[in-house]
Design a protein around this motif. Structure first.
Motif, PDB file in Angstrom:
ATOM      1  N   PRO A 283       0.841  -1.205   0.000  1.00  0.00           N
ATOM      2  CA  PRO A 283       0.000   0.000   0.000  1.00  0.00           C
ATOM      3  C   PRO A 283       0.869   1.245   0.000  1.00  0.00           C
ATOM      4  O   PRO A 283       1.955   1.254   0.600  1.00  0.00           O
ATOM      5  CB  PRO A 283      -0.801  -0.125   1.303  1.00  0.00           C
ATOM      6  N   LEU A 284       0.408   2.297  -0.647  1.00  0.00           N
ATOM      7  CA  LEU A 284       1.205   3.511  -0.790  1.00  0.00           C
ATOM      8  C   LEU A 284       1.670   4.051   0.553  1.00  0.00           C
ATOM      9  O   LEU A 284       2.826   4.472   0.685  1.00  0.00           O
ATOM     10  CB  LEU A 284       0.404   4.564  -1.551  1.00  0.00           C
ATOM     11  N   MET A 285       0.821   4.060   1.567  1.00  0.00           N
ATOM     12  CA  MET A 285       1.223   4.620   2.849  1.00  0.00           C
ATOM     13  C   MET A 285       2.393   3.852   3.457  1.00  0.00           C
ATOM     14  O   MET A 285       3.309   4.445   4.036  1.00  0.00           O
ATOM     15  CB  MET A 285       0.038   4.633   3.822  1.00  0.00           C
ATOM     16  N   VAL A 286       2.403   2.535   3.307  1.00  0.00           N
ATOM     17  CA  VAL A 286       3.499   1.718   3.815  1.00  0.00           C
ATOM     18  C   VAL A 286       4.758   1.972   2.988  1.00  0.00           C
ATOM     19  O   VAL A 286       5.871   2.044   3.520  1.00  0.00           O
ATOM     20  CB  VAL A 286       3.117   0.224   3.791  1.00  0.00           C
ATOM     21  N   ALA A 287       4.583   2.121   1.666  1.00  0.00           N
ATOM     22  CA  ALA A 287       5.725   2.394   0.788  1.00  0.00           C
ATOM     23  C   ALA A 287       6.385   3.720   1.144  1.00  0.00           C
ATOM     24  O   ALA A 287       7.617   3.830   1.136  1.00  0.00           O
ATOM     25  CB  ALA A 287       5.272   2.401  -0.670  1.00  0.00           C
ATOM     26  N   VAL A 288       5.579   4.732   1.451  1.00  0.00           N
ATOM     27  CA  VAL A 288       6.131   6.039   1.830  1.00  0.00           C
ATOM     28  C   VAL A 288       6.981   5.913   3.094  1.00  0.00           C
ATOM     29  O   VAL A 288       8.055   6.524   3.202  1.00  0.00           O
ATOM     30  CB  VAL A 288       5.008   7.078   2.031  1.00  0.00           C
ATOM     31  N   ALA A 289       6.543   5.107   4.048  1.00  0.00           N
ATOM     32  CA  ALA A 289       7.327   4.887   5.263  1.00  0.00           C
ATOM     33  C   ALA A 289       8.661   4.223   4.934  1.00  0.00           C
ATOM     34  O   ALA A 289       9.695   4.550   5.542  1.00  0.00           O
ATOM     35  CB  ALA A 289       6.532   4.031   6.252  1.00  0.00           C
ATOM     36  N   THR A 290       8.659   3.311   3.976  1.00  0.00           N
ATOM     37  CA  THR A 290       9.903   2.683   3.529  1.00  0.00           C
ATOM     38  C   THR A 290      10.829   3.718   2.908  1.00  0.00           C
ATOM     39  O   THR A 290      12.042   3.727   3.147  1.00  0.00           O
ATOM     40  CB  THR A 290       9.600   1.576   2.500  1.00  0.00           C
ATOM     41  N   THR A 291      10.258   4.613   2.108  1.00  0.00           N
ATOM     42  CA  THR A 291      11.053   5.665   1.462  1.00  0.00           C
ATOM     43  C   THR A 291      11.686   6.598   2.488  1.00  0.00           C
ATOM     44  O   THR A 291      12.882   6.899   2.416  1.00  0.00           O
ATOM     45  CB  THR A 291      10.171   6.472   0.497  1.00  0.00           C
ATOM     46  N   THR A 292      10.895   7.065   3.453  1.00  0.00           N
ATOM     47  CA  THR A 292      11.438   8.017   4.429  1.00  0.00           C
ATOM     48  C   THR A 292      12.462   7.354   5.348  1.00  0.00           C
ATOM     49  O   THR A 292      13.434   8.000   5.761  1.00  0.00           O
ATOM     50  CB  THR A 292      10.312   8.655   5.261  1.00  0.00           C
ATOM     51  N   ALA A 293      12.271   6.073   5.660  1.00  0.00           N
ATOM     52  CA  ALA A 293      13.263   5.359   6.464  1.00  0.00           C
ATOM     53  C   ALA A 293      14.583   5.246   5.709  1.00  0.00           C
ATOM     54  O   ALA A 293      15.665   5.411   6.281  1.00  0.00           O
ATOM     55  CB  ALA A 293      12.740   3.969   6.839  1.00  0.00           C
ATOM     56  N   SER A 294      14.500   4.989   4.397  1.00  0.00           N
ATOM     57  CA  SER A 294      15.721   4.893   3.593  1.00  0.00           C
ATOM     58  C   SER A 294      16.387   6.260   3.445  1.00  0.00           C
ATOM     59  O   SER A 294      17.617   6.354   3.376  1.00  0.00           O
ATOM     60  CB  SER A 294      15.401   4.309   2.210  1.00  0.00           C
ATOM     61  N   LEU A 295      15.586   7.322   3.418  1.00  0.00           N
ATOM     62  CA  LEU A 295      16.153   8.664   3.334  1.00  0.00           C
ATOM     63  C   LEU A 295      17.005   8.965   4.556  1.00  0.00           C
ATOM     64  O   LEU A 295      18.113   9.509   4.441  1.00  0.00           O
ATOM     65  CB  LEU A 295      15.031   9.703   3.199  1.00  0.00           C
ATOM     66  N   TYR A 296      16.496   8.612   5.742  1.00  0.00           N
ATOM     67  CA  TYR A 296      17.300   8.839   6.940  1.00  0.00           C
ATOM     68  C   TYR A 296      18.613   8.057   6.860  1.00  0.00           C
ATOM     69  O   TYR A 296      19.676   8.573   7.236  1.00  0.00           O
ATOM     70  CB  TYR A 296      16.555   8.426   8.211  1.00  0.00           C
ATOM     71  N   LYS A 297      18.568   6.840   6.378  1.00  0.00           N
ATOM     72  CA  LYS A 297      19.793   6.040   6.278  1.00  0.00           C
ATOM     73  C   LYS A 297      20.789   6.679   5.307  1.00  0.00           C
ATOM     74  O   LYS A 297      22.002   6.562   5.500  1.00  0.00           O
ATOM     75  CB  LYS A 297      19.458   4.615   5.853  1.00  0.00           C
ATOM     76  N   CYS A 298      20.271   7.369   4.291  1.00  0.00           N
ATOM     77  CA  CYS A 298      21.160   8.102   3.381  1.00  0.00           C
ATOM     78  C   CYS A 298      21.831   9.256   4.119  1.00  0.00           C
ATOM     79  O   CYS A 298      23.037   9.491   3.977  1.00  0.00           O
ATOM     80  CB  CYS A 298      20.376   8.628   2.180  1.00  0.00           C
ATOM     81  N   PHE A 299      21.059   9.974   4.924  1.00  0.00           N
ATOM     82  CA  PHE A 299      21.631  11.070   5.708  1.00  0.00           C
ATOM     83  C   PHE A 299      22.664  10.552   6.710  1.00  0.00           C
ATOM     84  O   PHE A 299      23.671  11.214   6.986  1.00  0.00           O
ATOM     85  CB  PHE A 299      20.536  11.821   6.468  1.00  0.00           C
ATOM     86  N   ALA A 300      22.429   9.344   7.252  1.00  0.00           N
ATOM     87  CA  ALA A 300      23.310   8.773   8.261  1.00  0.00           C
ATOM     88  C   ALA A 300      24.520   8.062   7.651  1.00  0.00           C
ATOM     89  O   ALA A 300      25.380   7.574   8.390  1.00  0.00           O
ATOM     90  CB  ALA A 300      22.530   7.810   9.146  1.00  0.00           C
ATOM     91  N   GLY A 301      24.565   7.979   6.319  1.00  0.00           N
ATOM     92  CA  GLY A 301      25.684   7.317   5.661  1.00  0.00           C
ATOM     93  C   GLY A 301      25.554   5.812   5.568  1.00  0.00           C
ATOM     94  O   GLY A 301      26.513   5.110   5.208  1.00  0.00           O
ATOM     95  N   GLU A 302      24.372   5.278   5.860  1.00  0.00           N
ATOM     96  CA  GLU A 302      24.167   3.827   5.822  1.00  0.00           C
ATOM     97  C   GLU A 302      23.717   3.347   4.447  1.00  0.00           C
ATOM     98  O   GLU A 302      23.853   2.162   4.128  1.00  0.00           O
ATOM     99  CB  GLU A 302      23.128   3.423   6.873  1.00  0.00           C
ATOM    100  N   LEU A 303      23.158   4.231   3.653  1.00  0.00           N
ATOM    101  CA  LEU A 303      22.708   3.918   2.289  1.00  0.00           C
ATOM    102  C   LEU A 303      23.172   5.020   1.357  1.00  0.00           C
ATOM    103  O   LEU A 303      23.451   6.146   1.788  1.00  0.00           O
ATOM    104  CB  LEU A 303      21.178   3.809   2.217  1.00  0.00           C
ATOM    105  N   ARG A 304      23.201   4.700   0.064  1.00  0.00           N
ATOM    106  CA  ARG A 304      23.553   5.707  -0.932  1.00  0.00           C
ATOM    107  C   ARG A 304      22.381   6.016  -1.871  1.00  0.00           C
ATOM    108  O   ARG A 304      22.506   6.863  -2.746  1.00  0.00           O
ATOM    109  CB  ARG A 304      24.758   5.233  -1.755  1.00  0.00           C
ATOM    110  N   LYS A 305      21.273   5.324  -1.674  1.00  0.00           N
ATOM    111  CA  LYS A 305      20.149   5.507  -2.588  1.00  0.00           C
ATOM    112  C   LYS A 305      18.834   5.455  -1.827  1.00  0.00           C
ATOM    113  O   LYS A 305      18.625   4.575  -0.987  1.00  0.00           O
ATOM    114  CB  LYS A 305      20.168   4.430  -3.680  1.00  0.00           C
ATOM    115  N   ILE A 306      17.936   6.388  -2.139  1.00  0.00           N
ATOM    116  CA  ILE A 306      16.593   6.373  -1.578  1.00  0.00           C
ATOM    117  C   ILE A 306      15.791   5.240  -2.233  1.00  0.00           C
ATOM    118  O   ILE A 306      15.891   5.020  -3.434  1.00  0.00           O
ATOM    119  CB  ILE A 306      15.859   7.704  -1.808  1.00  0.00           C
ATOM    120  N   VAL A 307      14.982   4.576  -1.433  1.00  0.00           N
ATOM    121  CA  VAL A 307      14.111   3.532  -1.969  1.00  0.00           C
ATOM    122  C   VAL A 307      12.793   4.175  -2.387  1.00  0.00           C
ATOM    123  O   VAL A 307      12.036   4.659  -1.546  1.00  0.00           O
ATOM    124  CB  VAL A 307      13.856   2.428  -0.926  1.00  0.00           C
TER     125      VAL A 307
END
Length: 312
Positions: A283-307
């Protein structure tokens, strides 16, 4: 778990009792001719923990401070509408994550090159999703959009987002609305787009707060008067999902010159739209939560790409 959206378009008394939202109807409460048993049966309750968005769309809605506090403590986005039933306000909790201070620092200290790379990823996904909507909804040739998406550079200095948008809006509604121009004050179906995007924005802003991020501090948008710059950034690849829903509404031959209760009900279903993300349907609402969680990991240096989700 996907959260529910509650819409109130009639006069209502909204209060709190035992972690539940209590819904009473003034017409029933005030009528001296209504039996007590009927008055009791007219009261509806909903668990607050199940809610994600509450939309208040009537001038005679009364809501208690206790309920507002409980909704915000449970990370519920509260959307208020004006006399024309258009969303004009959004209330979010000040604190949505236990490590919020640390997350704020990671976000605020993100380098300019990182923010530009994140914007590049965002615009590439948005253009590709727009191209998919065009292929599915029209006979337009979209190869140029795929080329533009591939050519987006860090920070999009060539404004390929704008070029793709001009191409996209000229063709998306061409069959029913030749010469359509996307404008907040424009002719229908701009009214549907405005309402749909407002709901989407609330969903994204809520998810950002839940991920411990500042929705004000964007990676690209930076209007000094915009309190939700980051939400406007992150919602970009999700906009085509709203566009596709509106294409379906137009093709259904339903009258959309004004926002009827039925149209609002369809647009309030945006949180439950089926999207493809990380190789799975969600569902879109769950997908958005996945996206924002990945964004934080990008800021923290744990990921290089937003999901982000990909339309298919």
């Amino acid at each position: 778990m996907i959260k529910k959206t509650l819409y109130f378009g009639n006069p209502a008394y909204l209060s709190l009792c035992n972690a539940q939202i209590v819904i009473k109807l003034p017409a029933v409460e005030k009528s001296p001719n209504v039996a007590d048993i009927i008055r009791q049966e007219s009261v509806v309750t909903k668990p607050i923990e199940d809610l994600g968005v509450v939309v208040l769309d009537h001038q005679q809605i009364t809501i208690t401070q206790g309920l507002l506090e409980a909704l915000l403590e449970n990370n519920v986005a509260i959307v208020t509408c004006n006399s024309r039933s258009m969303p004009v306000g959004l209330m979010l909790p000040l604190c949505g994550n236990t490590t919020q201070n640390e997350r704020f620092r990671h976000q605020l200290e993100a380098s300019v090159p990182l923010r530009k790379q994140l914007w590049q990823q965002t615009i590439r996904t948005k253009i590709n999703n727009q191209a998919t909507v065009l292929r599915q909804s029209t006979t337009a040739e979209t190869r140029c959009m795929q080329i533009w998406a591939a050519d987006v550079r860090s920070g999009d200095p060539d404004n390929l987002e704008g070029r793709a948008a001009a191409f996209y809006w000229k063709r998306l509604f061409a069959d029913k609305h030749p010469g359509f121009t996307r404008s907040r004050e424009g002719e229908p179906p701009n009214n549907l787009l405005n309402y749909g995007y407002a709901i989407l924005r609330a969903i994204v802003a809520r998810a950002l707060v839940c991920s411990g991020l500042l929705p004000t501090w964007g990676i690209h948008h930076h209007n000094r008067y915009n309190a939700y710059c980051l939400a406007d950034d992150i919602m970009e690849p999700y906009r085509p999902y709203v566009d596709k829903l509106i294409v379906d509404i137009i093709n259904s031959a339903e009258d959309y010159t004004s926002l009827t209760r039925e149209l609002k009900a369809r647009l309030l279903g945006i949180p439950t739209l089926d999207v493809q993300i990380n190789g799975q349907r969600s569902p879109l609402m769950v997908a958005v939560a996945t996206t924002t969680a990945s964004l934080y990991k990008c800021f923290a240096g744990e990921l290089r790409k937003i999901v982000y989700p990909e339309l298919s």
